[in-house]
Design a protein around this motif. Structure first.
Motif, PDB file in Angstrom:
ATOM      1  N   PRO A 226      -0.292   6.809  10.322  1.00 34.20           N
ATOM      2  CA  PRO A 226      -0.370   8.046   9.548  1.00 34.20           C
ATOM      3  C   PRO A 226      -1.838   8.381   9.301  1.00 34.20           C
ATOM      4  N   ALA A 227      -2.271   9.514   9.853  1.00 34.12           N
ATOM      5  CA  ALA A 227      -3.705   9.821   9.888  1.00 34.12           C
ATOM      6  C   ALA A 227      -4.336   9.880   8.491  1.00 34.12           C
ATOM      7  N   ALA A 228      -3.560  10.328   7.496  1.00 30.75           N
ATOM      8  CA  ALA A 228      -4.128  10.435   6.140  1.00 30.75           C
ATOM      9  C   ALA A 228      -4.513   9.053   5.610  1.00 30.75           C
ATOM     10  N   ILE A 229      -3.613   8.091   5.777  1.00 29.69           N
ATOM     11  CA  ILE A 229      -3.852   6.743   5.250  1.00 29.69           C
ATOM     12  C   ILE A 229      -4.921   6.029   6.079  1.00 29.69           C
ATOM     13  N   VAL A 230      -4.855   6.213   7.403  1.00 28.47           N
ATOM     14  CA  VAL A 230      -5.858   5.612   8.282  1.00 28.47           C
ATOM     15  C   VAL A 230      -7.251   6.158   7.921  1.00 28.47           C
TER      16      VAL A 230
ATOM     17  N   GLY B 106       1.610   3.078   7.418  1.00 28.13           N
ATOM     18  CA  GLY B 106       0.194   2.991   7.031  1.00 28.13           C
ATOM     19  C   GLY B 106      -0.244   1.549   6.841  1.00 28.13           C
ATOM     20  N   MET B 107       0.610   0.765   6.175  1.00 27.86           N
ATOM     21  CA  MET B 107       0.291  -0.652   5.932  1.00 27.86           C
ATOM     22  C   MET B 107       0.167  -1.423   7.248  1.00 27.86           C
ATOM     23  N   ARG B 108       0.830  -0.944   8.317  1.00 32.92           N
ATOM     24  CA  ARG B 108       0.691  -1.598   9.623  1.00 32.92           C
ATOM     25  C   ARG B 108      -0.521  -1.085  10.386  1.00 32.92           C
ATOM     26  N   SER B 109      -0.780   0.238  10.253  1.00 37.98           N
ATOM     27  CA  SER B 109      -1.826   0.849  11.090  1.00 37.98           C
ATOM     28  C   SER B 109      -3.249   0.467  10.696  1.00 37.98           C
ATOM     29  N   ILE B 110      -3.478   0.265   9.398  1.00 36.13           N
ATOM     30  CA  ILE B 110      -4.856   0.072   8.928  1.00 36.13           C
ATOM     31  C   ILE B 110      -5.553  -1.033   9.720  1.00 36.13           C
TER      32      ILE B 110
ATOM     33  N   VAL C 173      -1.116   8.599  -3.916  1.00 42.29           N
ATOM     34  CA  VAL C 173      -0.232   7.726  -3.126  1.00 42.29           C
ATOM     35  C   VAL C 173      -1.039   7.066  -2.012  1.00 42.29           C
ATOM     36  N   GLU C 174      -1.792   7.905  -1.274  1.00 43.88           N
ATOM     37  CA  GLU C 174      -2.527   7.394  -0.105  1.00 43.88           C
ATOM     38  C   GLU C 174      -3.591   6.378  -0.532  1.00 43.88           C
ATOM     39  N   LYS C 175      -4.277   6.650  -1.652  1.00 44.62           N
ATOM     40  CA  LYS C 175      -5.313   5.724  -2.117  1.00 44.62           C
ATOM     41  C   LYS C 175      -4.693   4.412  -2.604  1.00 44.62           C
ATOM     42  N   LEU C 176      -3.538   4.511  -3.264  1.00 44.27           N
ATOM     43  CA  LEU C 176      -2.877   3.279  -3.735  1.00 44.27           C
ATOM     44  C   LEU C 176      -2.437   2.405  -2.557  1.00 44.27           C
TER      45      LEU C 176
ATOM     46  N   VAL D 200      -3.918   2.157   0.362  1.00 48.67           N
ATOM     47  CA  VAL D 200      -5.104   1.494   0.916  1.00 48.67           C
ATOM     48  C   VAL D 200      -5.572   0.377  -0.029  1.00 48.67           C
ATOM     49  N   GLU D 201      -5.528   0.638  -1.337  1.00 54.31           N
ATOM     50  CA  GLU D 201      -5.910  -0.415  -2.290  1.00 54.31           C
ATOM     51  C   GLU D 201      -4.930  -1.595  -2.214  1.00 54.31           C
ATOM     52  N   ALA D 202      -3.651  -1.279  -2.056  1.00 55.95           N
ATOM     53  CA  ALA D 202      -2.650  -2.353  -1.942  1.00 55.95           C
ATOM     54  C   ALA D 202      -2.941  -3.206  -0.709  1.00 55.95           C
ATOM     55  N   TRP D 203      -3.329  -2.557   0.382  1.00 56.62           N
ATOM     56  CA  TRP D 203      -3.624  -3.291   1.637  1.00 56.62           C
ATOM     57  C   TRP D 203      -4.854  -4.183   1.441  1.00 56.62           C
ATOM     58  N   ILE D 204      -5.888  -3.617   0.798  1.00 57.53           N
ATOM     59  CA  ILE D 204      -7.138  -4.372   0.615  1.00 57.53           C
ATOM     60  C   ILE D 204      -6.920  -5.568  -0.322  1.00 57.53           C
ATOM     61  N   GLU D 205      -6.209  -5.306  -1.417  1.00 55.68           N
ATOM     62  CA  GLU D 205      -6.082  -6.340  -2.452  1.00 55.68           C
ATOM     63  C   GLU D 205      -4.835  -7.217  -2.259  1.00 55.68           C
ATOM     64  N   GLY D 206      -3.971  -6.842  -1.312  1.00 53.16           N
ATOM     65  CA  GLY D 206      -2.696  -7.554  -1.163  1.00 53.16           C
ATOM     66  C   GLY D 206      -1.854  -7.402  -2.422  1.00 53.16           C
ATOM     67  N   SER D 207      -1.824  -6.174  -2.960  1.00 52.91           N
ATOM     68  CA  SER D 207      -1.198  -5.967  -4.264  1.00 52.91           C
ATOM     69  C   SER D 207       0.209  -5.367  -4.163  1.00 52.91           C
ATOM     70  N   TYR D 208       1.194  -6.151  -4.555  1.00 52.17           N
ATOM     71  CA  TYR D 208       2.578  -5.665  -4.632  1.00 52.17           C
ATOM     72  C   TYR D 208       2.658  -4.519  -5.637  1.00 52.17           C
ATOM     73  N   GLN D 209       1.983  -4.723  -6.787  1.00 49.83           N
ATOM     74  CA  GLN D 209       2.048  -3.744  -7.875  1.00 49.83           C
ATOM     75  C   GLN D 209       1.600  -2.360  -7.400  1.00 49.83           C
ATOM     76  N   LYS D 210       0.483  -2.338  -6.691  1.00 51.86           N
ATOM     77  CA  LYS D 210      -0.055  -1.037  -6.257  1.00 51.86           C
ATOM     78  C   LYS D 210       0.831  -0.378  -5.207  1.00 51.86           C
ATOM     79  N   LEU D 211       1.442  -1.187  -4.349  1.00 51.80           N
ATOM     80  CA  LEU D 211       2.307  -0.580  -3.338  1.00 51.80           C
ATOM     81  C   LEU D 211       3.584  -0.042  -3.989  1.00 51.80           C
ATOM     82  N   TRP D 212       4.051  -0.766  -5.008  1.00 51.19           N
ATOM     83  CA  TRP D 212       5.216  -0.270  -5.760  1.00 51.19           C
ATOM     84  C   TRP D 212       4.841   1.054  -6.447  1.00 51.19           C
ATOM     85  N   GLN D 213       3.655   1.109  -7.031  1.00 50.84           N
ATOM     86  CA  GLN D 213       3.198   2.361  -7.661  1.00 50.84           C
ATOM     87  C   GLN D 213       3.106   3.483  -6.628  1.00 50.84           C
ATOM     88  N   ALA D 214       2.575   3.152  -5.445  1.00 50.24           N
ATOM     89  CA  ALA D 214       2.422   4.181  -4.406  1.00 50.24           C
ATOM     90  C   ALA D 214       3.778   4.781  -4.051  1.00 50.24           C
ATOM     91  N   ILE D 215       4.770   3.927  -3.824  1.00 53.85           N
ATOM     92  CA  ILE D 215       6.093   4.435  -3.430  1.00 53.85           C
ATOM     93  C   ILE D 215       6.725   5.203  -4.590  1.00 53.85           C
TER      94      ILE D 215
END
Ligand code: NAD
Ligand code: G6P
Ligand code: MN
Length: 442
Positions: free
Chosen positions: A148-152, A119-123, A391-394, A396-411
Motif C-alpha cells: 500500500p503506497a501510503a504506508i510504504v 502494509g506490515m508485510r511491504s515495509i 492510521v497510516e502513522k500508527l 508504521v510505528e507498530a512495525w518499528i516498535e513491534g507494538s501490538y497496542q499501536k496496531l490495535w489502535q490503527a485498526i
C-alpha cells in the motif's frame, strides 16, 4: 541522448510484461540500453522473464536483457529501479480480504484492515530494495508503485528519509483519462488539475483545459448522473465487473461533497456497509485476479516460451504503465512535467500535518520534485484525512516498535472498522496469518 539501465523489482509481477512493452514502445523519449528483472521468487519470475526475453529479442535486440534473484547482479549498474513487489503474493492478499469479512468488515487490498496487514508485510520488502539500490547503485532512483503506497511512503519517510524514492499511483491517472473523455478531450494531458489528499484518499478541486477554461461543470454533471461510469479511458487494467461497480458507486461518493471530484477509493471509507453487503466472503477480488489476470499472463508466457516466438502475442504495452515512463522521462530528461506524487506535506497543505505523506501535484525534473502549494483544505476532507493519516502513522510505528497496542489502535481508528473489539478480533487473526511476514508484536 543517454541510454538508461533499468531493473524491474517484482519481475514475476503480472504487470511486468505490460511495463516492459511500454518501455520498449517509448525508447525514443526514454532510451534504454539494459533491462533487468529481479524477484525473490525464482520460480515465479522465470516464465515471465523467459517470455519477455523472447519478446525483447524480437522487438528490441539492442536492449541487453537479463533476470536474476541475486540482489548484487540486479542492482549493480542501474539508473532506475521500477518497483512493484507484492510481499506475500496473492495468497496473502486473499487472507487480507477474507479475514476482515469474517467479522463484517470490508476486505480490500489497500484499504481498512487488509491494507494495514499488507502494509506490515511491504515495509520490510521495500526497505530491502532501497538498501540494495543504495549499496550497488547509489545514484539511482526508485520509482515505487508497490502497495500500500501510503504506508510504504510513510515508512520510507521515517526510516530512509534521504533515499531517492518516488511513490506514485495510477488510480488518479485512469480517473483523469475518464474525466478528459467526459469533456470530449483526447487525453488527460490536455488538462491541468489541482488535487489533494492521501494515496487512495484524495479529491480534485479544479480542472482546466489548456486555455484555462473550467472543466468542472461538465465533469460534475457527468459525476452526478453516472459517477465515473460511461466514460472511457485507454486503461486496459480496471475493466472487470467489480471495477465497474466502483465507477458507478462514485456517483454516491460524489454526492457527499459535490464541490470536489473524489478518488474512487473513497467508496471504501464513505460506504463501507455497502461494500460489505456487496462482497462475497468466499470469493473476493484476489480470487478474481488469480482466476483471470494471473492465469492469462502466465498462460501467455508459456505459449510464447513453447513456440519460441512472441509473434501474435496478446501482450500489449500497458496503458497503466505510461505514467511510469512519464515519471522516468521527467527525471532523465528534466521535462518538468506536472505529476501527482506521494510526498511529505511540509506546508503544501497549509492546515494539515507537515509530517504527513500527501498526494499532490509536483513538478518533476532531474533533481527530483517541487511541490505545488495547495493552501487550506475544507473541514470535511481535513477531518477524514487526519483520521486516515493517523492510521497510516500508527501502522508504521507498530512495525518499528513491534507494538501490538499501536496496531490495535490503527485498526480501531480505521473508518472501515466499527469498534475496538472487532478490531482486536481481526488483528488476532491477522497476526496468526502473517507470522512469516510481520515483525513479532508485543
Ligand atoms: P504479483 O504478486 O503478480 O507480483 C509481485 C511480485 O513481487 C511477485 O513475483 C513476488 O514474488 C515479488 N516479490 C514479493 N516480495 C518480494 C521481495 N521482497 N523482493 C523481490 N520481489 C518480491 O502482484 P501484481 O498484482 O502484479 O502487483 C504488483 C504490485 O504492484 C502490487 O504491490 C500492487 O499493489 C502494485 N500496483 C500498484 C499500482 C499503483 O497504483 N501504485 C497499480 C497496480 C499495481
Ligand atoms: C488501482 C490502484 C492500485 C491497485 C490496483 C488493484 O490501479 O491504483 O494501487 O493495486 O488498482 O488492482 P487489482 O486489479 O489488482 O485489484
Ligand atoms: Mn494505487
Amino acid at each position: 541522448m543517454k541510454k538508461y539501465s533499468i531493473v524491474i523489482a517484482g519481475g514475476g509481477s503480472t504487470f511486468t510484461p505490460g511495463v516492459a512493452l511500454m518501455l520498449l514502445d517509448n525508447k525514443d523519449r526514454f532510451p534504454i540500453r539494459q533491462l533487468k528483472f529481479y524477484d525473490n521468487d525464482e520460480k515465479r519470475q522465470e516464465p515471465i522473464a523467459k517470455a519477455c526475453e523472447i519478446l525483447i529479442k524480437e522487438k528490441a535486440p539492442d536492449v541487453a536483457f537479463s533476470y536474476t534473484t541475486n540482489p548484487e547482479e540486479a542492482f549493480t549498474d542501474i539508473d532506475f529501479c521500477m518497483a512493484h513487489i507484492r510481499v506475500g503474493k496473492y495468497a496473502m492478499r486473499e487472507l487480507d480480504e477474507k479475514i476482515p469479512l469474517k467479522y463484517g468488515v470490508l476486505g480490500q487490498e489497500t484499504c481498512g484492515p487488509g491494507g494495514i496487514a499488507y502494509g506490515m508485510r511491504s515495509i520490510g520488502g521495500i526497505l530491502e530494495l532501497l538498501d540494495y539500490m543504495e549499496q550497488y547503485s547509489p545514484d539511482a532512483w526508485m520509482l515505487n508503485y508497490s502497495n500500500p503506497a501510503a504506508i510504504v511512503a510513510e515508512a520510507t519517510r521515517r526510516l530512509r528519509p534521504d533515499s531517492k524514492i518516488l511513490n506514485i499511483c495510477d488510480m488518479p491517472i485512469d480517473l483523469e483519462e475518464k474525466m478528459a473523455n467526459m469533456c470530449g478531450l483526447k487525453s488527460r494531458k490536455e488538462m491541468s488539475v489541482r488535487y489533494f489528499g492521501l494515496n487512495h484518499f484524495g479529491w480534485w478541486s479544479h480542472i482546466y483545459d489548456k486555455d484555462g477554461n473550467d472543466l468542472m461543470p461538465t465533469i460534475k454533471k457527468h459525476m452526478e448522473q453516472h459517477g465515473f461510469a460511461l466514460a472511457t479511458s485507454e486503461f486496459n487494467q480496471h475493466v472487470e465487473p467489480s471495477w465497474n461497480d466502483t465507477f458507478v458507486k462514485a456517483r454516491d461518493v460524489y454526492k457527499v461533497d459535490p464541490e470536489h471530484i473524489p478518488n474512487s477509493y473513497l467508496k471504501y471509507y464513505l460506504f463501507p456497509d455497502y461494500v460489505v453487503e456487496h462482497s462475497n466472503p468466499e470469493y473476493t477480488r484476489a480470487n478474481e485476479v488469480m482466476d483471470y489476470r494471473e492465469k492469462n499472463v502466465f498462460e501467455e508466457c508459456h505459449r510464447i516460451i513453447d513456440k519460441g516466438t512472441a509473434e501474435g502475442t496478446t501482450f500489449e504495452a500497458d496503458a497503466h504503465a505510461s505514467y511510469i515512463v512519464d515519471l522516468a522521462t521527467a527525471i532523465a530528461e528534466n521535462t518538468k512535467e506536472r505529476m501527482l506524487l506521494i510526498v511529505p506535506n511540509e506546508g503544501s497543505i497549509a492546515n494539515f500535518d507537515p509530517e504527513a505523506m500527501v498526494e499532490i501535484p509536483c513538478i518533476v525534473g532531474k533533481n527530483g520534485f517541487e511541490k505545488i502549494t495547495i493552501g487550506n483544505i475544507p473541514r470535511f476532507q481535513k477531518g477524514l484525512m487526519e483520521q486516515q493519516v493517523a492510521v497510516e502513522k500508527l501502522v508504521v510505528e507498530a512495525w518499528i516498535e513491534g507494538s501490538y497496542q499501536k496496531l490495535w489502535q490503527a485498526i480501531t481508528l480505521s473508518k472501515t472498522v466499527p469498534s475496538a473489539s472487532v478490531a482486536k478480533q481481526i488483528l488476532d487473526d491477522l497476526i496468526e496469518a502473517n507470522k512469516d511476514y510481520w515483525p513479532e508484536l508485543k
